[in-house]
Design a protein around this motif. Structure first.
Motif, mmCIF file in Angstrom:
data_model
loop_
_atom_site.group_PDB
_atom_site.id
_atom_site.type_symbol
_atom_site.label_atom_id
_atom_site.label_comp_id
_atom_site.label_asym_id
_atom_site.label_seq_id
_atom_site.Cartn_x
_atom_site.Cartn_y
_atom_site.Cartn_z
ATOM 1 N N HIS A 195 0.784 -1.508 -0.131
ATOM 2 C CA HIS A 195 0.007 -0.211 -0.349
ATOM 3 C C HIS A 195 0.885 1.401 0.217
ATOM 4 O O HIS A 195 0.513 2.382 1.079
ATOM 5 C CB HIS A 195 -0.686 -0.287 1.842
ATOM 6 C CG HIS A 195 -2.460 -1.567 1.425
ATOM 7 N ND1 HIS A 195 -2.923 -1.913 0.083
ATOM 8 C CD2 HIS A 195 -2.425 -2.172 2.085
ATOM 9 C CE1 HIS A 195 -3.455 -2.930 0.289
ATOM 10 N NE2 HIS A 195 -2.590 -2.947 1.598
ATOM 11 N N GLY A 247 -4.505 -5.208 -8.808
ATOM 12 C CA GLY A 247 -5.125 -4.070 -7.926
ATOM 13 C C GLY A 247 -5.138 -3.289 -6.904
ATOM 14 O O GLY A 247 -5.542 -2.975 -5.965
ATOM 15 N N THR A 304 -5.854 0.408 -5.821
ATOM 16 C CA THR A 304 -7.156 0.765 -4.625
ATOM 17 C C THR A 304 -8.186 2.198 -5.863
ATOM 18 O O THR A 304 -6.127 2.298 -6.697
ATOM 19 C CB THR A 304 -7.039 1.130 -3.515
ATOM 20 O OG1 THR A 304 -6.543 2.682 -3.470
ATOM 21 C CG2 THR A 304 -6.990 -0.236 -2.699
ATOM 22 N N ASP A 305 -8.597 2.274 -5.716
ATOM 23 C CA ASP A 305 -9.183 3.759 -6.725
ATOM 24 C C ASP A 305 -8.294 4.786 -6.106
ATOM 25 O O ASP A 305 -7.403 5.523 -7.119
ATOM 26 C CB ASP A 305 -10.504 4.254 -6.535
ATOM 27 C CG ASP A 305 -11.830 2.794 -7.241
ATOM 28 O OD1 ASP A 305 -10.967 2.366 -7.841
ATOM 29 O OD2 ASP A 305 -12.828 2.902 -6.964
ATOM 30 N N GLU A 306 -8.180 4.616 -4.613
ATOM 31 C CA GLU A 306 -7.751 5.931 -4.223
ATOM 32 C C GLU A 306 -5.779 6.087 -4.745
ATOM 33 O O GLU A 306 -5.221 7.044 -4.986
ATOM 34 C CB GLU A 306 -7.099 5.789 -2.982
ATOM 35 C CG GLU A 306 -8.437 6.350 -2.091
ATOM 36 C CD GLU A 306 -10.061 5.040 -1.832
ATOM 37 O OE1 GLU A 306 -8.905 4.271 -2.205
ATOM 38 O OE2 GLU A 306 -10.474 5.592 -1.082
ATOM 39 N N GLU A 307 -5.165 4.970 -4.660
ATOM 40 C CA GLU A 307 -3.273 4.925 -5.469
ATOM 41 C C GLU A 307 -4.273 5.027 -6.650
ATOM 42 O O GLU A 307 -2.991 5.612 -7.069
ATOM 43 C CB GLU A 307 -3.600 3.637 -5.114
ATOM 44 C CG GLU A 307 -3.352 2.570 -3.324
ATOM 45 C CD GLU A 307 -2.759 1.457 -2.837
ATOM 46 O OE1 GLU A 307 -2.765 1.300 -2.626
ATOM 47 O OE2 GLU A 307 -3.483 0.491 -3.651
#
Length: 612
Positions: free
Chosen positions: A121, A153, A155-158
């Motif tokens: 992350h 995989g 995330t939308d934020e990443e």
């Protein structure tokens, strides 16, 4: 609490996309060197082999200072064989620079390193490098990066963070830009974005000490040095600390010296705070994953797991007739001591002496990983021999054997695609994807590690040297059938003499030679490859019979094709189970395990084997 004056970032990329060159430019931009100081290129590739091979083998830490903020930079290896380094050091970072070649886009081993960054992350900033290169397409490279992150995989934020924080650069020319055409000529836009956008470490400054060792350095003077990130509290030189091992065992220790990173070196200090990366001297036998914590209020951290080795090779003392001619260190005891020292310093390898004491088994992540150690030892003056690398199998718990499976990618001109697919089919590979391009076809395969050995040379042969081939470990899968047998037989020397041009001239019609005139050969040594299956024993010292009659062809010189030479990796992939690679400081030779032809025949009879 955020440590606003610190940023911890890793640089991740595929081999040869310019990571280490980019770090050079960041150092220059922050005045790490005097104005008149002579600095070699790729200053972080300090290891001889790193400079020669043009790859990063060991992860390294440096720090730079910009606008009053300390930026700890971690340069990671791009090659999958050194993935054990990548997995650990990413634990020290809060963000990562994903460096991609503007012409090539993300490559297979970009996927390997990026998957670990996403799993951790980390905030990912995209750097499109080599935008001045012919064929550069920065827009496509960026879209491919975002697609890859989505596949892995993120995330939308990443994904949103990566889309908003993109830098276009040419590391070799020393500039970074927010727009490929804005004309900027320095690295400051990249440094500004790191300082403004990358997250600061979120730590507990007032909490009990918690630091985890992710890299072990070694010094002849002070022993092992544990390097890692401090997650909470403050560590001081002289502190009594509790060391919690991966297996849960605990022991007390004392911090004898404490260092933080300062540009290219380390600076001794009296204390280091949470969020920073430090090096601790004084913890005897420290290992990867050790947690240094407060004895009165111990903190628990997740243990660090390293992917297991997938391939092993046995090191033995040399039994060659030419032993001792090139190297100074030839004894089995010295070989064992050297490998046991390596076991102390290199946690990504598993090194164990064989039960019968005949050799030492070294297990690693691939042939390149193993050959780097062999190359280092031959440069130190060792002479030794190694057998054929063998794949390490696993049991699935139900009595079924599992073997390592690799993801392989080949990029080649479309006219050769059929031959490449046929090669993979014969080696146990299955094609999983094919993309036809204007100039190149992109082929993806799943193939057992056993099938990969020796495949690179065969791919280069059928594509006339125009293919690019990458592979990395994917998973353990069901065992395939018999793979990896060499199709052609070997030419084996029948005597211990120097090779003669006249004899080689007659032998080259039968196949490819590995030796030239005047080369030292011995009985049982591989001197060439036949164009047919089955080994043959040959006389490499045969001379022309001299009669008293003049021949019309007497003065015609023997025309010899230059012999085929092998790198260490190529030799390891070429040999069969009954053969060895002899490694000396000056030579790499291949030989039969049993040198005498008579003894080899007896062995075959005893085991019920007959020549084809």
């Amino acid at each position: 609490m955020l440590q606003e004056q610190i940023r911890n970032i890793a640089i991740i990329a595929h081999v040869d996309h310019g990571k280490t060159t980019l770090v050079d430019q960041m150092l220059k931009a922050t005045h790490a060197f005097r104005e008149n100081q002579q600095v070699q290129e790729r200053v972080l590739d300090s290891n001889d082999q790193e400079r020669e091979r043009g790859i990063t083998i060991l992860a390294k830490n440096i720090s730079i200072e910009y606008q009053g903020i300390k930026i700890n930079v971690i340069d990671t290896p791009g090659h999958a064989d050194f993935g054990g380094e990548v997995e650990r050091v990413l634990k020290m970072a809060d963000g990562a620079l994903l460096l991609v070649d503007a012409a090539e886009g993300p490559m297979p081993q970009t996927r390997f390193v990026l998957s670990h960054a996403i799993a951790a992350h980390l905030a990912i900033m995209v750097v499109i490098n080599k935008i001045d290169r012919d064929g550069a397409n920065p827009e496509k490279a960026l879209n491919d990066c975002l697609d890859l992150m989505m596949d892995l995989g993120a995330t939308d934020e990443e994904l949103e963070f990566a889309m908003e924080h993109v830098v276009y650069a040419s590391a070799v020319n020393g500039f970074a830009r927010l727009d490929p055409n804005d004309g900027n000529i320095d690295m400051y836009p990249l440094l500004d974005m790191i300082v403004d956008a990358m997250p600061a470490p979120d730590v507990d400054l007032e909490g009990p000490l918690a630091m985890q060792c992710v890299t072990v350095d070694h010094s002849d003077y002070v022993g092992r040095i544990g390097i890692g990130r401090i997650y909470s509290g403050t560590i001081h030189a002289g502190d009594k600390i509790l060391v919690v091992k991966n297996d849960g065992s605990r022991e007390m220790s004392q911090v004898k010296q404490l260092f933080t990173f300062d540009y290219l070196g380390r600076k001794e200090c009296s204390e280091a705070q949470a969020g920073d990366i430090a090096a601790v001297v004084g913890v005897d036998h420290t290992d990867i994953g050790d947690v240094y914590t407060d004895p009165e209020n111990p903190v628990e951290l997740d243990p660090i797991e390293i992917d297991p080795p997938t391939m092993s090779v046995v090191f033995e003392a040399s039994t060659s007739p030419l032993v001792g001619r090139d190297g100074d260190i030839v004894g089995g005891r010295q070989l064992k001591e050297r490998l046991m020292t390596e076991r102390e310093n290199n946690v990504t390898m598993r090194i164990e002496e064989l039960p019968d004491k005949t050799g030492v088994e070294v297990a690693g992540r691939g042939i390149l990983h193993l050959s780097v150690l062999m190359e280092q030892m031959r440069r130190e003056g060792f002479e030794f021999q190694v057998g054929r690398p063998r794949v390490l199998f696993k049991d699935d718990g139900h009595g079924h054997k599992l073997e390592p499976i690799e993801e392989a990618v080949v990029e080649c001109p479309g006219e050769y695609s059929g031959k490449v697919i046929e090669l993979f089919g014969n080696s146990g590979g299955n094609m999983t994807n094919m993309v036809s391009g204007v100039k190149q076809d992109h082929l993806e395969f799943k193939i057992p590690t056993r099938g990969v050995m020796g495949l690179k040379n065969r791919i280069l042969n059928v594509t006339h040297g125009e293919a690019v081939f990458y592979h990395n470990f994917l998973e353990y899968g069901p065992m395939e059938g018999e793979l990896g047998k060499r199709q052609n037989g070997a030419m084996i020397s029948m005597s211990t003499e120097k090779a003669v041009a006249y004899a080689l001239g007659n032998l080259q019609d039968r196949g490819t030679l590995f030796v030239g005139p005047g080369d030292e050969c011995y009985e049982g040594m591989l001197v060439g490859e036949r164009s047919k299956p089955g080994d043959i024993v040959v006389n490499i010292a045969r001379t022309k019979s001299l009669g008293n009659q003049r021949s019309s062809t007497a003065d015609i010189a023997v025309q010899l094709t230059p012999p085929r030479t092998f790198t260490l990796e190529e030799a390891l992939e070429y040999i069969m189970d009954d053969e060895l690679v002899e490694i000396t400081p000056k030579n790499i030779r291949m030989r039969k395990r049993i040198l005498s032809e008579v003894e080899r025949r007896k062995w075959r009879v005893r085991h019920g084997l007959v020549d084809k």
